[in-house]
Design a protein around this motif. Sequence first.
Motif, mmCIF file in Angstrom:
data_model
loop_
_atom_site.group_PDB
_atom_site.id
_atom_site.type_symbol
_atom_site.label_atom_id
_atom_site.label_comp_id
_atom_site.label_asym_id
_atom_site.label_seq_id
_atom_site.Cartn_x
_atom_site.Cartn_y
_atom_site.Cartn_z
ATOM 1 N N VAL A 1 0.839 -1.204 0.000
ATOM 2 C CA VAL A 1 0.000 0.000 0.000
ATOM 3 C C VAL A 1 0.869 1.247 0.000
ATOM 4 C CG1 VAL A 1 -1.655 1.353 1.358
ATOM 5 C CG2 VAL A 1 -1.987 -1.103 1.086
ATOM 6 N N PHE A 2 1.909 1.252 0.849
ATOM 7 C CA PHE A 2 2.832 2.391 0.885
ATOM 8 C C PHE A 2 3.398 2.679 -0.510
ATOM 9 C CE2 PHE A 2 4.306 2.146 5.625
ATOM 10 C CZ PHE A 2 3.072 2.634 6.008
ATOM 11 N N THR A 3 3.867 1.633 -1.158
ATOM 12 C CA THR A 3 4.484 1.800 -2.472
ATOM 13 C C THR A 3 3.465 2.272 -3.501
ATOM 14 O OG1 THR A 3 6.078 0.053 -1.936
ATOM 15 C CG2 THR A 3 5.826 0.637 -4.245
ATOM 16 N N ARG A 4 2.275 1.702 -3.472
ATOM 17 C CA ARG A 4 1.244 2.090 -4.426
ATOM 18 C C ARG A 4 0.848 3.558 -4.286
ATOM 19 N NH1 ARG A 4 -3.253 -1.103 -3.012
ATOM 20 N NH2 ARG A 4 -4.295 0.692 -2.093
ATOM 21 N N ARG A 5 0.884 4.061 -3.058
ATOM 22 C CA ARG A 5 0.495 5.450 -2.811
ATOM 23 C C ARG A 5 1.629 6.430 -3.062
ATOM 24 N NH1 ARG A 5 -3.028 4.295 2.728
ATOM 25 N NH2 ARG A 5 -4.892 3.483 1.659
#
Length: 473
Positions: A233-237
């Motif tokens: 999620v961190f990377t996607r955001r």
Amino acid sequence: MTRVVIVGGGPGGYEAALVGSQLGGQVTLIDTDGLGGSAVLTDCVPSKTLIATAEVMTEVRESLELGVRFGTRGLEGREAANVDATVSVDLAAVNARVLGLARRQSEDICERIQRENVELVIGRGRLESPDRVVAETADGPRALEADMVLIATGAAPRQLATARPDGERILTWTQLYDLKELPERLIVVGSGVTGAEFASAYDALGCDVVLISSRDRVLPGEDADAAQVLEDVFTRRGMTVMSRSRAASVTRHGDSVEVTLADGRLVTGSHCLMAVGSVPNTADMGLAEAGVAVDEGGFITVDRVSRTSARGVYAAGDCTGVLPLASVAAMQGRIAMWHMLGDAVGPLDLMTVSSNVFTSPEIATVGVTQNQVDSGEVIARSVTLPLRGNPRAKMQGSRDGFVKLFCRSVTGIVIGGVVVAPRASELIYPVAMAVSERLTVDQVSQSFTVYPSMTGSIAEAARRLHGSRSIIS
């Protein structure tokens, strides 16, 4: 009447004071920084208040998927859907609210303490012996004779010699609330719970965030499946996550900071948050002279009813290093009072403790862990249900996360669980109840849940464990 002296006004101290007064003790509480301790003034309450604002920002940004439109008057269809949601945050206003709420919470605790006839002494306490405490106050030293003593002095952010905080650009988590403007680029050193929470929050507030982890993943102490969801999620955001990257030093250059990694790489930003653990507030307290043993890290050694090695001296909270949670500190303090004043008491059971990481999504856990099962330390069956299959999650646009349950192989007794979801801190409660009350998966599955609801996944996971094999779906 038993004379009880408590040193430290955090959750371990003030909760113990309330119990001690309730049981008829003559209780004196020595505190120096404000009642509530770091949990209320610089840690749990402020950080979760900041995170509450971050949650709203995330919900607003992701509401486009639900059909919500911003600034689209006169636009229709695909044209409206392509309009960006221009939402910003006033960090000065956010932090003013954060600090104001923390202050009011501390004042409420102070009023409650005084209503319960607990004497409050403002000063720094130290032990002269197991039955004598000296408080250094503004009016000079004051000696207090004690039949029982409780030490609840908490912990403080760990500081590195090569990365000294200056309160402006290089910060500990206690100094973040002085910021008036959102950092242009925030470098977070440390990917444990504190680092992950602030990285998640500032990313949601609109800050460019770099998270530096010395381990191979974020949240190395948490469930590996849960940590992987969060890192994805961190990377996607758009967050930059640097794994296997140990920070060697942090230096300030005017309005910027430079983090030098152990392999020589440089990371630059406008601010740096140091989230590299805590150290106990146990120095210069006369512990050795009073016979109170500490470990090599300075944490006070206690048993499961909060007793130290010195007769009549107990300890609770982060200064013991047992489990750095406000809920555990408060329970240690209560257990200490029940034990020292002769009330019914049960030893602290860490296997029934619920914990939560307040990221987006949240990660909540209780009981046995996946590592314990994988290593063979605990024989258990498990089931993992992805959140994307939950109808309520679909309605809310939540697709990241899962519910995982562990049960005994033969009896089906629930012994642990993990919830990764929005508001996982609330969803873990029925699992914690099942663990503490030794409910079976059949008992959990036969309880009604609302349809549609997130808790439906907990009941469904329990139903799927009515068998003899582990399931991952």
